[in-house]
Design a protein around this motif. Structure first.
Motif, short mmCIF file in Angstrom:
data_model
loop_
_atom_site.label_atom_id
_atom_site.label_comp_id
_atom_site.label_asym_id
_atom_site.label_seq_id
_atom_site.Cartn_x
_atom_site.Cartn_y
_atom_site.Cartn_z
N HIS A 51 41.22 -74.86 -120.13
CA HIS A 51 41.50 -76.07 -119.36
C HIS A 51 42.88 -76.61 -119.73
O HIS A 51 43.45 -76.23 -120.75
N THR A 52 43.40 -77.48 -118.87
CA THR A 52 44.71 -78.09 -119.07
C THR A 52 44.62 -79.57 -118.76
O THR A 52 43.89 -79.98 -117.86
N MET A 53 45.37 -80.37 -119.50
CA MET A 53 45.43 -81.80 -119.25
C MET A 53 46.89 -82.22 -119.19
O MET A 53 47.73 -81.65 -119.88
N VAL A 54 47.18 -83.20 -118.33
CA VAL A 54 48.54 -83.72 -118.20
C VAL A 54 48.51 -85.24 -118.28
O VAL A 54 47.53 -85.88 -117.92
N LEU A 55 49.59 -85.80 -118.77
CA LEU A 55 49.80 -87.24 -118.84
C LEU A 55 50.95 -87.57 -117.90
O LEU A 55 52.02 -86.95 -117.97
N THR A 56 50.75 -88.56 -117.02
CA THR A 56 51.81 -88.96 -116.10
C THR A 56 52.63 -90.09 -116.70
O THR A 56 52.20 -90.76 -117.65
N ASN A 67 34.92 -76.86 -117.75
CA ASN A 67 34.45 -78.15 -118.26
C ASN A 67 32.97 -78.11 -118.60
O ASN A 67 32.30 -79.12 -118.59
N GLU A 68 32.43 -76.94 -118.88
CA GLU A 68 30.99 -76.78 -119.10
C GLU A 68 30.46 -77.58 -120.28
O GLU A 68 29.28 -77.86 -120.37
N GLY A 75 33.56 -87.09 -117.80
CA GLY A 75 32.23 -87.71 -117.77
C GLY A 75 31.14 -86.83 -117.19
O GLY A 75 30.03 -87.30 -116.95
N ASP A 76 31.44 -85.56 -116.94
CA ASP A 76 30.45 -84.63 -116.43
C ASP A 76 30.71 -83.25 -117.02
O ASP A 76 31.57 -83.12 -117.89
N THR A 77 29.98 -82.24 -116.55
CA THR A 77 30.18 -80.89 -117.06
C THR A 77 30.48 -79.90 -115.94
O THR A 77 30.33 -78.70 -116.11
N ALA A 78 30.94 -80.40 -114.79
CA ALA A 78 31.32 -79.52 -113.67
C ALA A 78 32.74 -79.02 -113.90
O ALA A 78 33.63 -79.79 -114.28
N ASN A 79 32.94 -77.71 -113.69
CA ASN A 79 34.28 -77.15 -113.79
C ASN A 79 35.18 -77.79 -112.75
O ASN A 79 34.72 -78.19 -111.67
N LYS A 80 36.46 -77.91 -113.04
CA LYS A 80 37.42 -78.59 -112.17
C LYS A 80 38.42 -77.58 -111.59
O LYS A 80 39.22 -77.02 -112.33
#
Length: 87
Positions: A51-56, A67-68, A75-80
């Motif tokens: 997974h990857t996260m970015v800050l704007t 996101n399992e 707030g969930d476990t669904a893949n994005k």
């Protein structure tokens, strides 16, 4: 991230973790166009294994990828497969 704030990604992409519009692995640096729609320039990037996260610039955080176990922080476990705001 380049000096003009363009962001490129490559490597494994089976969970869309690069942020491209497909889930194929990528062997060469590829411009990540999907970040243009987030409304503010990206200032930081953090990559996990899947997974990857970015800050704007305006302080928003977005995540994409596997996101399992809730690692995207959405707030969930669904893949994005699209950038999802972390609230």
């Amino acid at each position: 991230m380049t000096s003009d704030s363009s962001i490129y990604g490559w490597g494994r992409n089976n969970y869309h973790q690069i942020g491209l519009d497909h889930s194929k692995n990528v062997d060469t640096p590829t411009l990540v166009h999907s970040l243009n729609g987030l409304g503010s320039p990206i200032t930081q990037i953090v990559c996990g294994v899947w997974h990857t996260m970015v800050l704007t610039k305006n302080g928003q955080v977005f995540a994409i990828g596997k996101n399992e176990e809730g690692q995207c922080g959405t707030g969930d476990t669904a893949n994005k497969s699209q950038w999802t705001q972390v609230t």
